[in-house]
Design an enzyme around this catalytic site. Structure first.
Site, PDB file in Angstrom:
ATOM      1  N   GLU A  68       2.296   7.363   8.489  1.00  0.00           N
ATOM      2  CA  GLU A  68       2.095   8.758   8.086  1.00  0.00           C
ATOM      3  C   GLU A  68       3.319   9.577   8.455  1.00  0.00           C
ATOM      4  O   GLU A  68       3.812   9.486   9.594  1.00  0.00           O
ATOM      5  CB  GLU A  68       0.843   9.288   8.796  1.00  0.00           C
ATOM      6  CG  GLU A  68      -0.071  10.104   7.945  1.00  0.00           C
ATOM      7  CD  GLU A  68      -0.634   9.361   6.728  1.00  0.00           C
ATOM      8  OE1 GLU A  68      -0.028   9.456   5.640  1.00  0.00           O
ATOM      9  OE2 GLU A  68      -1.668   8.709   6.876  1.00  0.00           O
ATOM     10  N   SER A  73      -3.277  15.209  -6.331  1.00  0.00           N
ATOM     11  CA  SER A  73      -2.198  15.807  -7.129  1.00  0.00           C
ATOM     12  C   SER A  73      -1.273  14.733  -7.692  1.00  0.00           C
ATOM     13  O   SER A  73      -0.864  14.820  -8.857  1.00  0.00           O
ATOM     14  CB  SER A  73      -1.415  16.876  -6.366  1.00  0.00           C
ATOM     15  OG  SER A  73      -1.361  16.612  -5.023  1.00  0.00           O
ATOM     16  N   ASP A 103       2.714   8.715  -2.372  1.00  0.00           N
ATOM     17  CA  ASP A 103       1.506   8.908  -3.183  1.00  0.00           C
ATOM     18  C   ASP A 103       1.750   8.498  -4.640  1.00  0.00           C
ATOM     19  O   ASP A 103       0.963   7.770  -5.239  1.00  0.00           O
ATOM     20  CB  ASP A 103       1.067  10.374  -3.142  1.00  0.00           C
ATOM     21  CG  ASP A 103       0.800  10.850  -1.722  1.00  0.00           C
ATOM     22  OD1 ASP A 103       0.779  10.010  -0.813  1.00  0.00           O
ATOM     23  OD2 ASP A 103       0.615  12.066  -1.528  1.00  0.00           O
TER      24      ASP A 103
HETATM   25  C1  GLA Z   1       1.230  13.807   1.957  1.00  0.00           C
HETATM   26  C2  GLA Z   1       2.480  13.576   1.135  1.00  0.00           C
HETATM   27  C3  GLA Z   1       3.034  12.156   1.340  1.00  0.00           C
HETATM   28  C4  GLA Z   1       3.184  11.831   2.822  1.00  0.00           C
HETATM   29  C5  GLA Z   1       1.917  12.202   3.591  1.00  0.00           C
HETATM   30  C6  GLA Z   1       2.085  12.046   5.071  1.00  0.00           C
HETATM   31  O1  GLA Z   1       0.184  12.985   1.504  1.00  0.00           O
HETATM   32  O2  GLA Z   1       2.207  13.774  -0.228  1.00  0.00           O
HETATM   33  O3  GLA Z   1       4.265  12.030   0.673  1.00  0.00           O
HETATM   34  O4  GLA Z   1       4.305  12.447   3.365  1.00  0.00           O
HETATM   35  O5  GLA Z   1       1.491  13.535   3.327  1.00  0.00           O
HETATM   36  O6  GLA Z   1       2.291  10.713   5.390  1.00  0.00           O
END
Ligand code: GLA
Length: 391
Positions: A33, A127, A171
């Site tokens: 994360e 998103s 994501d």
């Molecule tokens: C969000 C962002 C990802 C990542 C997470 C944290 O989901 O969209 O790109 O940085 O937070 O790990």
């Protein structure tokens, strides 16, 4: 979410022609994360919750958007010389169109219908799924093909440069490149990927705290800046580093005294989390779910204490999840400040888990949480009625 065959019928009647339908999945992240925008490692898996975009061509360069998943309809012109976000859900569609055109793809006018069963704001990447499904639909409408990783890059740019959230690529990449039965270890610098099987007897239970604290997006960009500050200071001592990905725990310990204490903690989280992701991949490869669980707990504590992106509801949800027999690990997931906790639960314990966690969370907070049992899924693509029926 309506059945695909019903959706196709309804749209055929309303639009007078049969649409093409594309889907893009949400994702869970086993571990890793706030490492993606530090050129680091992540271990996400695409899941069965998905966003669908149905599309039919219209003459000209206007895009019309309807949705059941989101509030009101919207439209925009692809010829708008200076498109800007309007703080409306349809910004993600505009952003994707903008990014595709920026990439040199000449889009065509279209009518879109959007449907989704990914809960928004829960940290399941609703998103990114909207961006990716939109990109697939608009590309097909323009008669252009792009490889999944190129689509992920286009959508990532849409979110960073048009929406203004400086997120990493995890994501969008997971939504484009997911594989059923697997998580994917992604090197966010090289975009090299290796797939790792997720044991079938482990259930991915996603527990939605139902809170989303307002500071989420502002704090996200602040964290990113803090990491950049860390790199700037450390590069005075460790020549050649480009991102926190390049710094070892030993180097941080050696030169840490030179860094502001807050920045130091942010760096420590990222550097340790990268190591945990690689260990987690090894643990999964060797079927050692106990070690994976321990690494998830360490990740949560590091996000809470060093990165400071957790909140009381996420901490409570984790504690409750870990208190249930048959749970191997639990941690907050996504950007933080609300959203979901991911728990790895033995299949035999999943019903008891659901009841116990929901009851206790309600008792302690007065909030009815939602718990989604997620299964791994393939990445984005065109849907046909046969897919839905599993044939
Ligand atoms: C969000 C962002 C990802 C990542 C997470 C944290 O989901 O969209 O790109 O940085 O937070 O790990």
């Amino acid at each position: 979410m309506v059945e695909l065959a019903d959706l196709l019928n309804a749209l055929q009647q309303a639009w007078g022609s049969a649409p093409d339908v594309f889907q893009a999945p949400g994702r869970v992240n086993l571990i890793g994360e706030h490492t993606d925008y530090n050129d680091g490692f992540v271990l996400p898996a695409a899941i069965q919750l998905q966003t669908r975009v149905a599309i039919t061509p219209v003459p000209g360069r206007q895009v019309f958007i309807e949705s059941t998943a989101y509030s009101d309809n919207a439209e925009f012109s692809l010829d708008d010389p200076q498109p800007v976000p309007r703080k409306h859900w349809s910004d993600y569609v505009r952003a994707t169109a903008w990014s595709l055109e920026h990439q040199g793809v000449r889009l065509k006018g279209a009518r879109l219908f959007i449907d989704s069963n990914i809960p928004p704001g829960a940290g399941l990447s609703s998103s990114a799924a909207l961006e990716v499904a939109t990109a697939q639909a608009l590309l097909s409408n323009a008669g252009v093909t792009l490889a999944p990783t190129e689509i992920a890059k286009v959508c990532h740019r849409a979110e960073n440069e048009f929406i203004g959230i400086r997120s990493g690529i995890m994501d969008q990449f997971a939504s484009c490149n997911g594989r059923r039965g697997h998580a994917l270890l992604l090197d966010c610098r090289s975009l090299e990927v290796s797939y790792v099987a997720v044991p079938r007897d482990i259930h991915l239970m996603v527990c939605n705290t139902m809170v989303r604290h307002e500071l989420a997006s502002g704090e996200y960009n602040t964290r990113r800046q803090e990491c950049e500050e860390g790199v700037a200071v450390l590069s005075r001592f460790v020549p050649g580093i480009r991102a926190l990905r390049d710094v070892t725990p030993e180097q941080l310990a050696r030169f840490g005294a030179e860094i502001d204490p807050v920045i130091h903690r942010r760096c420590r989280h990222v550097i340790d989390e990268n190591r945990r992701v690689l260990l987690a991949k090894q643990a999964l490869d060797s079927g050692d779910i106990g070690t994976l669980g321990t690494l998830m707990q360490e990740s949560h504590q590091s996000l809470r204490l060093d990165y400071e992106v957790s909140c009381p509801e996420l901490d409570l949800m984790c504690e409750l999840a870990l208190g249930v027999k048959g749970v191997h690990g639990a941690r907050m997931m996504g950007g933080g400040f609300g959203g979901c906790v991911l728990a790895l639960v033995e299949s035999s314990a999943s019903e008891a888990f659901r009841e116990t966690v929901a009851d206790q969370y309600r008792h302690r907070t007065g909030i009815d949480c939602e718990i989604y049992e997620c299964s791994t899924a393939d990445g984005a693509g065109r849907l046909s009625v046969g897919d839905q029926l599993g044939v």
